[in-house]
Design an enzyme around this catalytic site. Structure first.
Site, PDB file in Angstrom:
ATOM      1  N   GLY A 177       0.962  -4.580  -0.993  1.00 19.39           N
ATOM      2  CA  GLY A 177       1.325  -3.854   0.236  1.00 19.39           C
ATOM      3  C   GLY A 177       2.828  -3.641   0.304  1.00 19.39           C
ATOM      4  O   GLY A 177       3.305  -2.527   0.589  1.00 19.39           O
ATOM      5  N   HIS A 178       3.599  -4.703   0.024  1.00 18.79           N
ATOM      6  CA  HIS A 178       5.060  -4.569   0.027  1.00 18.79           C
ATOM      7  C   HIS A 178       5.502  -3.581  -1.059  1.00 18.79           C
ATOM      8  O   HIS A 178       6.413  -2.781  -0.860  1.00 18.79           O
ATOM      9  CB  HIS A 178       5.735  -5.924  -0.272  1.00 18.79           C
TER      10      HIS A 178
ATOM     11  N   GLY B 182       5.031  -1.742   7.360  1.00 22.69           N
ATOM     12  CA  GLY B 182       3.580  -1.571   7.197  1.00 22.69           C
ATOM     13  C   GLY B 182       2.873  -1.388   8.537  1.00 22.69           C
ATOM     14  O   GLY B 182       3.264  -1.982   9.541  1.00 22.69           O
TER      15      GLY B 182
ATOM     16  N   LEU C 111      -2.483  -1.726   2.968  1.00 19.66           N
ATOM     17  CA  LEU C 111      -3.213  -1.837   1.708  1.00 19.66           C
ATOM     18  C   LEU C 111      -4.246  -2.943   1.840  1.00 19.66           C
ATOM     19  O   LEU C 111      -4.007  -3.932   2.547  1.00 19.66           O
ATOM     20  CB  LEU C 111      -2.263  -2.138   0.546  1.00 19.66           C
TER      21      LEU C 111
ATOM     22  N   GLN D 153      11.548 -15.630  14.592  1.00 20.30           N
ATOM     23  CA  GLN D 153      10.304 -14.957  14.975  1.00 20.30           C
ATOM     24  C   GLN D 153       9.087 -15.876  14.888  1.00 20.30           C
ATOM     25  O   GLN D 153       7.967 -15.451  15.150  1.00 20.30           O
ATOM     26  CB  GLN D 153      10.097 -13.678  14.173  1.00 20.30           C
TER      27      GLN D 153
ATOM     28  N   MET E 236      -4.102  -6.716   3.147  1.00 20.16           N
ATOM     29  CA  MET E 236      -3.202  -7.564   2.346  1.00 20.16           C
ATOM     30  C   MET E 236      -2.179  -8.215   3.252  1.00 20.16           C
ATOM     31  O   MET E 236      -1.635  -7.581   4.156  1.00 20.16           O
ATOM     32  CB  MET E 236      -2.494  -6.734   1.289  1.00 20.16           C
TER      33      MET E 236
ATOM     34  N   ALA F 293       7.052 -13.523  -0.449  1.00 23.87           N
ATOM     35  CA  ALA F 293       5.650 -13.725  -0.830  1.00 23.87           C
ATOM     36  C   ALA F 293       5.000 -12.343  -0.979  1.00 23.87           C
ATOM     37  O   ALA F 293       4.007 -12.015  -0.342  1.00 23.87           O
ATOM     38  CB  ALA F 293       4.910 -14.591   0.186  1.00 23.87           C
TER      39      ALA F 293
ATOM     40  N   GLN G 224       4.391  -4.427  15.781  1.00 27.58           N
ATOM     41  CA  GLN G 224       5.767  -4.572  15.283  1.00 27.58           C
ATOM     42  C   GLN G 224       6.379  -3.195  14.991  1.00 27.58           C
ATOM     43  O   GLN G 224       7.538  -2.938  15.313  1.00 27.58           O
ATOM     44  CB  GLN G 224       5.770  -5.429  14.021  1.00 27.58           C
TER      45      GLN G 224
HETATM   46  O1  PAF Z   1       7.023  -7.826   8.805  1.00 27.54           O
HETATM   47  C1  PAF Z   1       7.791  -8.712   8.361  1.00 27.54           C
HETATM   48  O2  PAF Z   1       7.695  -9.149   7.225  1.00 27.54           O
HETATM   49  C2  PAF Z   1       8.884  -9.233   9.281  1.00 27.54           C
HETATM   50  O3  PAF Z   1       8.449  -9.316  10.593  1.00 27.54           O
HETATM   51  C3  PAF Z   1      10.196  -8.456   9.182  1.00 27.54           C
HETATM   52  C4  PAF Z   1      10.036  -7.024   9.636  1.00 27.54           C
HETATM   53  C5  PAF Z   1      10.695  -8.470   7.745  1.00 27.54           C
HETATM   54  C6  PAF Z   1      11.261  -9.115  10.064  1.00 27.54           C
HETATM   55  O4  PAF Z   1      11.489 -10.430   9.689  1.00 27.54           O
END
Ligand code: PAF
Length: 294
Positions: free
Chosen positions: A36-37, A160, A189, A61, A197, A32, A166
């Site tokens: 930002g990605h 990010g 971002l 998670q 975002m 998705a 994290q």
């Molecule tokens: O930040 C995320 O999108 C997730 O926590 C990650 C680091 C891809 C791990 O599933």
């Protein structure tokens, strides 16, 4: 861009790049994708030879099955965006490819999680803020990130700063596993109204999306209050008061912490770089954000 769904294929391709002396940059995601990605992909492209992105909605998670089911999935659109950005390799494994054998994911029934769920310990960093409100979340993140880093073996991995806790957990993971990988934190971002975002933003109704604008506004106000000499208590009190009567909001936490270790501060200290972190529901959607106060 090569699209790969098995570990064996990915390792073979990356092995060839490594043999040719190429440096690898890795951007793990849950898809998705948004700008930002893409900024993480661009950071990787600027500083490494080959950029690999993974899309894997990691079940371990999520502590709420509903949240996992609702998580947006749009692999074709994501692949198109990555291709247009010049990403070299996209890894899109199925759950069984990541969690097999000893690592098997047992699903949600009866609170069952990944078998090694207690494998990681982060000295309390995983028990505060997000860790407190989403028990087991950071173990799940550490599990998948350690598995992915082991498969890709990148020189650099990009995350990010919006998920600030994290980022600290992953730096600690790197230290504990003695990984020779640079963990690069990249700035958050923001949308035009400064909302951070997030893939979750697309799940907000238009009324909730409008209401969500208040969040970055209050975070910026927290910073201004700090600059005006207000105390930790005064700033927290102001923030909570502003949300108290807003029926669309439900606050999980607002905390002012030491940005090195996320210890909650009761008073500012000129030797400590402070950060305000927030998590709240706007309607049914949980959003997080943070801002450095110094
Ligand atoms: O930040 C995320 O999108 C997730 O926590 C990650 C680091 C891809 C791990 O599933």
């Amino acid at each position: 861009m090569q699209i790969i769904d098995t570990k064996a294929q990915l390792e073979a391709i990356l092995g060839k790049y490594k043999k040719d002396g190429k440096s690898l940059g890795f951007v793990p995601t849950m898809g998705a994708l948004h700008a930002g990605h893409i900024s993480l992909i661009n950071s990787s492209k600027k500083t490494t030879d080959i950029t690999i992105c993974s899309i894997f909605v990691n079940p371990t998670q999520f502590n709420d099955k509903n949240d996992l089911d609702l998580y947006p999935r749009m692999p074709e659109k994501d692949a198109e965006m990555l291709k247009n950005t010049g990403c070299d390799v996209l890894f899109m494994p199925l759950v069984d490819e990541i969690y097999i054998g000893e690592n098997g994911f047992e699903g949600f029934e009866g609170q069952k999680r990944f078998k090694g769920a207690e494998a990681f310990h982060f000295e309390g960093l995983d028990k505060v803020l997000e860790g407190k409100h989403r028990p087991g979340h950071f173990n799940g993140v550490a599990q998948v990130v350690s598995i992915l880093l082991d498969i890709v073996k990148p020189n650099k991995a990009f995350f990010g700063e919006k998920d600030f806790q994290q980022l600290l957990i992953i730096k600690e993971l790197r230290r504990q596993l003695k990984l020779n990988i640079e963990i690069v934190g990249c700035p958050t971002l923001r949308e035009k109204d400064e909302l951070a975002m997030s893939s979750r933003n697309m799940l907000l109704s238009s009324e909730e999306r409008e209401a969500a604008s208040l969040l970055p506004k209050l975070m910026a106000e927290a910073k201004t209050l700090k600059e005006k000499g207000k105390s930790v208590n005064e700033i927290s009190g102001y923030f909570k008061d502003r949300l108290k009567n807003n029926t669309l909001y439900k606050l999980d936490y607002f905390a002012i912490c030491d940005s090195e270790n996320l210890t909650e501060l009761t008073a500012f200290d000129k030797n400590i770089k402070s950060i305000a972190l927030v998590a709240c529901f706007v309607g049914k959607i949980r959003l997080i954000d943070n801002i450095f106060l110094d």
